[in-house]
Design a protein around this motif. Structure first.
Motif, PDB file in Angstrom:
ATOM      1  N   ASN A 189       0.825  -1.205   0.000  1.00  0.00           N
ATOM      2  CA  ASN A 189       0.000   0.000   0.000  1.00  0.00           C
ATOM      3  C   ASN A 189       0.860   1.255   0.000  1.00  0.00           C
ATOM      4  N   PRO A 190       0.524   2.242  -0.833  1.00  0.00           N
ATOM      5  CA  PRO A 190       1.287   3.492  -0.856  1.00  0.00           C
ATOM      6  C   PRO A 190       1.241   4.182   0.507  1.00  0.00           C
ATOM      7  N   PRO A 191       2.345   4.755   0.951  1.00  0.00           N
ATOM      8  CA  PRO A 191       2.355   5.466   2.238  1.00  0.00           C
ATOM      9  C   PRO A 191       1.277   6.547   2.323  1.00  0.00           C
ATOM     10  N   ALA A 192       0.968   7.187   1.201  1.00  0.00           N
ATOM     11  CA  ALA A 192      -0.053   8.243   1.215  1.00  0.00           C
ATOM     12  C   ALA A 192      -1.421   7.674   1.592  1.00  0.00           C
ATOM     13  N   GLU A 193      -1.716   6.460   1.154  1.00  0.00           N
ATOM     14  CA  GLU A 193      -3.007   5.848   1.501  1.00  0.00           C
ATOM     15  C   GLU A 193      -3.035   5.442   2.968  1.00  0.00           C
ATOM     16  N   ILE A 194      -1.911   4.957   3.473  1.00  0.00           N
ATOM     17  CA  ILE A 194      -1.842   4.613   4.903  1.00  0.00           C
ATOM     18  C   ILE A 194      -2.065   5.862   5.742  1.00  0.00           C
ATOM     19  N   ALA A 195      -1.461   6.977   5.335  1.00  0.00           N
ATOM     20  CA  ALA A 195      -1.632   8.239   6.064  1.00  0.00           C
ATOM     21  C   ALA A 195      -3.076   8.727   5.976  1.00  0.00           C
ATOM     22  N   LEU A 196      -3.702   8.549   4.809  1.00  0.00           N
ATOM     23  CA  LEU A 196      -5.088   8.983   4.644  1.00  0.00           C
ATOM     24  C   LEU A 196      -6.029   8.185   5.543  1.00  0.00           C
ATOM     25  N   MET A 197      -5.784   6.899   5.676  1.00  0.00           N
ATOM     26  CA  MET A 197      -6.609   6.072   6.558  1.00  0.00           C
ATOM     27  C   MET A 197      -6.564   6.602   7.986  1.00  0.00           C
ATOM     28  N   GLU A 198      -5.382   6.998   8.425  1.00  0.00           N
ATOM     29  CA  GLU A 198      -5.248   7.542   9.771  1.00  0.00           C
ATOM     30  C   GLU A 198      -5.909   8.917   9.880  1.00  0.00           C
ATOM     31  N   LYS A 199      -5.758   9.732   8.846  1.00  0.00           N
ATOM     32  CA  LYS A 199      -6.326  11.079   8.866  1.00  0.00           C
ATOM     33  C   LYS A 199      -7.840  11.048   8.956  1.00  0.00           C
ATOM     34  N   LEU A 200      -8.464  10.057   8.310  1.00  0.00           N
ATOM     35  CA  LEU A 200      -9.918   9.947   8.300  1.00  0.00           C
ATOM     36  C   LEU A 200     -10.446   9.140   9.487  1.00  0.00           C
ATOM     37  N   PHE A 201      -9.549   8.745  10.384  1.00  0.00           N
ATOM     38  CA  PHE A 201      -9.905   7.959  11.572  1.00  0.00           C
ATOM     39  C   PHE A 201     -10.546   6.620  11.211  1.00  0.00           C
ATOM     40  N   PHE A 202     -10.153   6.059  10.074  1.00  0.00           N
ATOM     41  CA  PHE A 202     -10.598   4.725   9.702  1.00  0.00           C
ATOM     42  C   PHE A 202      -9.793   3.683  10.482  1.00  0.00           C
ATOM     43  N   ASP A 203     -10.173   2.430  10.344  1.00  0.00           N
ATOM     44  CA  ASP A 203      -9.579   1.373  11.159  1.00  0.00           C
ATOM     45  C   ASP A 203      -8.856   0.331  10.300  1.00  0.00           C
ATOM     46  N   PRO A 204      -7.574   0.532  10.040  1.00  0.00           N
ATOM     47  CA  PRO A 204      -6.802  -0.485   9.316  1.00  0.00           C
ATOM     48  C   PRO A 204      -6.123  -1.453  10.281  1.00  0.00           C
ATOM     49  N   TYR A 205      -6.157  -2.734   9.959  1.00  0.00           N
ATOM     50  CA  TYR A 205      -5.511  -3.750  10.801  1.00  0.00           C
ATOM     51  C   TYR A 205      -4.581  -4.578   9.919  1.00  0.00           C
ATOM     52  N   ARG A 206      -3.310  -4.579  10.279  1.00  0.00           N
ATOM     53  CA  ARG A 206      -2.329  -5.306   9.489  1.00  0.00           C
ATOM     54  C   ARG A 206      -2.558  -6.812   9.590  1.00  0.00           C
ATOM     55  N   LEU A 207      -2.025  -7.507   8.619  1.00  0.00           N
ATOM     56  CA  LEU A 207      -2.165  -8.959   8.564  1.00  0.00           C
ATOM     57  C   LEU A 207      -1.688  -9.603   9.859  1.00  0.00           C
ATOM     58  N   GLY A 208      -0.558  -9.141  10.381  1.00  0.00           N
ATOM     59  CA  GLY A 208      -0.013  -9.721  11.606  1.00  0.00           C
ATOM     60  C   GLY A 208      -0.924  -9.530  12.801  1.00  0.00           C
ATOM     61  N   GLU A 209      -1.604  -8.368  12.868  1.00  0.00           N
ATOM     62  CA  GLU A 209      -2.533  -8.120  13.968  1.00  0.00           C
ATOM     63  C   GLU A 209      -3.718  -9.076  13.910  1.00  0.00           C
ATOM     64  N   ILE A 210      -4.204  -9.332  12.705  1.00  0.00           N
ATOM     65  CA  ILE A 210      -5.368 -10.200  12.546  1.00  0.00           C
ATOM     66  C   ILE A 210      -5.010 -11.643  12.871  1.00  0.00           C
ATOM     67  N   THR A 211      -3.894 -12.115  12.360  1.00  0.00           N
ATOM     68  CA  THR A 211      -3.538 -13.522  12.575  1.00  0.00           C
ATOM     69  C   THR A 211      -3.075 -13.781  14.010  1.00  0.00           C
ATOM     70  N   ALA A 212      -2.559 -12.740  14.696  1.00  0.00           N
ATOM     71  CA  ALA A 212      -2.118 -12.916  16.081  1.00  0.00           C
ATOM     72  C   ALA A 212      -3.299 -13.164  17.010  1.00  0.00           C
ATOM     73  N   ASP A 213      -4.420 -12.510  16.749  1.00  0.00           N
ATOM     74  CA  ASP A 213      -5.629 -12.704  17.562  1.00  0.00           C
ATOM     75  C   ASP A 213      -6.839 -12.466  16.678  1.00  0.00           C
ATOM     76  N   ILE A 214      -7.221 -13.497  15.955  1.00  0.00           N
ATOM     77  CA  ILE A 214      -8.304 -13.339  14.982  1.00  0.00           C
ATOM     78  C   ILE A 214      -9.638 -13.080  15.652  1.00  0.00           C
ATOM     79  N   THR A 215      -9.757 -13.432  16.932  1.00  0.00           N
ATOM     80  CA  THR A 215     -11.031 -13.232  17.623  1.00  0.00           C
ATOM     81  C   THR A 215     -11.382 -11.753  17.766  1.00  0.00           C
ATOM     82  N   TYR A 216     -10.369 -10.879  17.749  1.00  0.00           N
ATOM     83  CA  TYR A 216     -10.649  -9.443  17.863  1.00  0.00           C
ATOM     84  C   TYR A 216     -11.485  -8.951  16.687  1.00  0.00           C
ATOM     85  N   SER A 217     -11.384  -9.647  15.554  1.00  0.00           N
ATOM     86  CA  SER A 217     -12.136  -9.246  14.356  1.00  0.00           C
ATOM     87  C   SER A 217     -13.630  -9.275  14.602  1.00  0.00           C
TER      88      SER A 217
END
Length: 385
Positions: A189-217
């Motif tokens: 993902n382009p860094p600009a899109e990652i920054a935009l996700m944060e700016k808009l207060f959206f909720d991105p979860y990296r692959l490692g976060e999901i696989t570490a505790d999939i129940t949080y999903s």
């Protein structure tokens, strides 16, 4: 609605006839040349969409979805009571926008009749039409996208399967309250899109976060109205298509996420996208069939536990942090947790239902140690905008 749908193919209907008794195919009501089945409320409606012209890798190939149907029909049902209808296929319109209009119209009618649409689609820009089906329902919606990419792209350019979310964000009417991405991979993902996700207060979860505790999903889906699943989020060794990343979700993880989507009491439509010709992905139909199966399994186990007006149904916990008090609610029926957002009186009335945010027991424990949940902070900032 019927004018946009072509019947289920004779090949699939012939396959259905030779299936063993008790298999799913024997219980599915199909749109045939004899007519459309009477679609009843609270059922599932499978809608295939053979559109892929806005795929950035489009090379003129056709999307053939019969193999995915056959694989699903061949499975056996769980302990389900909801009827399943296969309404056939929305074929390509004269233009892609014509296809979007057809998808939006069909899904809107199903949603208005309290039927859960399940979209089997070609390129993922069809998700834009799935989202636009909510335009007339008079509410803000939350979208969850299981994907390795954000698909935000450049909203100033024509829509494609890697930029449709940008169109969702900027196009009127503005119905999007929150957008969550589960399983994104930073290096794709382009860094600009990652920054935009944060700016808009959206909720991105990296692959490692999901696989570490999939129940949080589960908490993410619990707060969602519609879900997109991009099969490219599945790693290449598990879903043999050349455009998939060597890293990604495995078969059990993608099915677990699908089941969490089904368990959510709020999710009212479900789409699986980036489906390719059967020859390109030999194991694709079986994988997609099982993703569908787990979504329906989840819906079968939904429990109504959101009667927040009934104080007897919940245990309330107050946690003081600095100059504020966080209020948590725990369902006595399911043990699921929510955290209360302070209502802000000057916001659009469509946001009132977002004053309770699903959370986990772990987030409650962290709050008792002085740590405010990050999702709570983002949701509050969005309410203040």
């Amino acid at each position: 609605m019927t004018e946009f749908l072509s019947p289920v193919s004779k090949a699939v209907l012939a396959h259905k006839e030779v299936l063993p008794e008790g298999s799913l195919g024997k219980h599915i009501f199909c749109h045939t040349t004899s007519g459309m089945p009477e679609v009843k409320a609270h059922g599932f409606a499978i809608v295939a969409v053979s559109e892929n012209r806005n795929d950035i890798n489009f090379m003129g190939e056709e999307v053939e979805l019969d193999a995915y149907r056959k694989a699903f029909y061949s499975l056996y049902p769980g302990n389900w009571k909801r009827p399943i209808f296969d309404l056939g296929t929305i074929t390509k319109g004269d233009s892609v926008s014509d296809t979007y209009f057809a998808v939006q119209t069909v899904l809107r009618e199903l949603l208005e009749n309290e039927v859960i649409p399940i979209v089997l689609g070609g390129s993922q820009d069809i998700g834009y039409a799935q989202y636009r089906a909510y335009d007339t329902l008079g509410k803000m919606v939350n979208v969850v996208n299981v994907d390795s990419l954000f698909d935000v792209g450049d909203a100033e350019k024509p829509i494609n399967n890697k930029s449709y979310v940008g169109k969702i964000i900027v196009d009127k009417p503005y119905n999007l309250f929150n957008y969550s991405v589960l399983g994104y991979q930073s290096y794709l993902n382009p860094p600009a899109e990652i920054a935009l996700m944060e700016k808009l207060f959206f909720d991105p979860y990296r692959l490692g976060e999901i696989t570490a505790d999939i129940t949080y999903s589960e908490t993410i889906f619990r707060d969602a109205d519609l879900a997109f699943f991009d099969v490219a989020a599945i790693k290449r060794s598990e879903y043999s298509y050349k455009h998939n990343s060597p890293n990604g979700l495995d078969g059990r993880e993608i099915c677990a996420l699908s089941r969490y989507a089904g368990i959510s009491n709020r999710i009212s439509s479900f789409g699986i996208y980036e489906l390719k010709p059967f020859e390109a992905v030999p194991n694709g139909p079986d994988m997609v069939a099982q993703i569908l199966w787990y979504f329906m399994e989840g819906v079968a186990f939904r429990v109504a536990d959101e009667d927040f007006e009934n104080e007897q149904a919940y245990t309330i916990y107050k946690v003081p942090i600095d100059d504020q008090v966080l209020t948590f609610k725990k369902s006595k029926k399911t043990g699921r947790w929510w955290i209360e957002l302070p209502f802000i009186s000057n916001v659009d009335n469509k946001l009132k239902r977002h004053t309770l945010l699903p959370c986990t027991y772990g987030e409650y424990l962290s709050a008792t140690e002085g740590e405010i949940p990050e999702r709570w902070l983002k949701a509050r900032r969005k309410n203040e905008v």
